[in-house]
Design an enzyme around this catalytic site. Sequence first.
Site, PDB file in Angstrom:
ATOM      1  CB  ILE A   1      -5.729   5.780  -0.895  1.00 31.43           C
ATOM      2  CG1 ILE A   1      -5.581   4.246  -0.926  1.00 31.43           C
ATOM      3  CG2 ILE A   1      -5.070   6.322   0.368  1.00 31.43           C
ATOM      4  CD1 ILE A   1      -4.118   3.761  -0.981  1.00 31.43           C
ATOM      5  CB  SER A   2     -10.762   3.093   0.116  1.00 28.08           C
ATOM      6  OG  SER A   2     -11.439   3.678  -0.962  1.00 28.08           O
ATOM      7  CD  GLN A   3     -11.841   2.622   6.962  1.00 26.80           C
ATOM      8  OE1 GLN A   3     -12.898   3.222   6.902  1.00 26.80           O
ATOM      9  NE2 GLN A   3     -11.290   2.254   8.092  1.00 26.80           N
ATOM     10  N   PRO A   4      -7.974   0.507   4.428  1.00 27.54           N
ATOM     11  CG  PRO A   4      -5.839  -0.042   5.145  1.00 27.54           C
ATOM     12  CD  PRO A   4      -6.828   1.066   5.164  1.00 27.54           C
TER      13      PRO A   4
ATOM     14  NE  ARG B   1      -4.265   1.598   2.167  1.00 28.24           N
ATOM     15  CZ  ARG B   1      -4.454   2.681   2.931  1.00 28.24           C
ATOM     16  NH1 ARG B   1      -3.569   3.016   3.828  1.00 28.24           N
ATOM     17  NH2 ARG B   1      -5.547   3.413   2.781  1.00 28.24           N
TER      18      ARG B   1
END
Length: 301
Positions: A141-144, A115
């Site tokens: 960027i989206s959270q994992p 990431r």
Amino acid sequence: MTDRPGAPEGKRFPLPLSSVTGGARKPGTPAPVATPQTATQNAARAVGAAAQPPKAPAPGPRAPGYAAPSTQSAPAAQRSDLMATEAIRRAMVARVAGQGVKDPAVLAALEAVPRHLFIEPALSSQAYIDASLPIGHHQTISQPYIVARMIEAMRETLRDSKAGNGVTLGRVLEIGTGCGYQAAVLARVAQEVYSIERIKPLHELAKANLRPLRISNLRLHYGDGMLGLAQVAPFDGIILAAAGLEVPRALLEQLAIGARLVAPVGGQVQRLERITRIGKSEWTSETLESCHFVPLRPGTA
Ligand code: SAH
């Protein structure tokens, strides 16, 4: 939902399929690698923050389009970097599993995708915290956790069906490539991944980020994802990484029967919805949880 949506949009994208393999990073763009120091500090912090000692998910089947890992041939300094980021990623995956994501293939994919390579160098020390981070152009960027949750929700039918245990999804579409992170994760659990981004510089950023990973089963498109990708439909799964007030009709029409679409829906208050196409003109919908995404917008920029 039982009403019949209108005919799918016949509109074609202006660009042909563009492969993200081969080529080099743009001149002047530094390769965003975490320093060993930062990485080690983060590893310590991340491991400390995890409720349980990080547990690696069982290694899944070999990801469809990924090149063999090059850890062995890397110079020693780079190798220790890689090992440090791998430890941090394992801790991140343990946290995501602790939040309820169970699908081993999704956890393995999350563990495999670096990431930090999708985040600008100034923020890369935060790459493995469970948060969304800015990627420019007012996008994130989206959270994992949410990346994993959406992919798990999309895969569920397959996993639970007789034939489906551990089976890789066929053709998958993502709306909202952003920096390309979720697309890279998807490419490990699906045979073919198509991802559309409406902001040109982000489409270019994703291409640059993904190039070194040499993912052969991922195609990036620049265009309005609300129209889907009629020329390669139907899809065995669709994920929207941006929230609209409703799910665009064209996307519902481009789902294969039995396939699932996972999307955030709403404005200020949003919920994660999973829509399953159960017949030619029939869809069912369920609400999974609340969420917060950037808005889905029409057209290109
Ligand atoms: N998938 C990304 C998340 C990106 S944020 C990740 O891996 O983290 C959501 C993205 O959706 C933004 O880049 C935004 O520009 C894009 N987006 C919004 N509306 C869109 C549309 N109609 N078509 C394609 N992309 C869209």
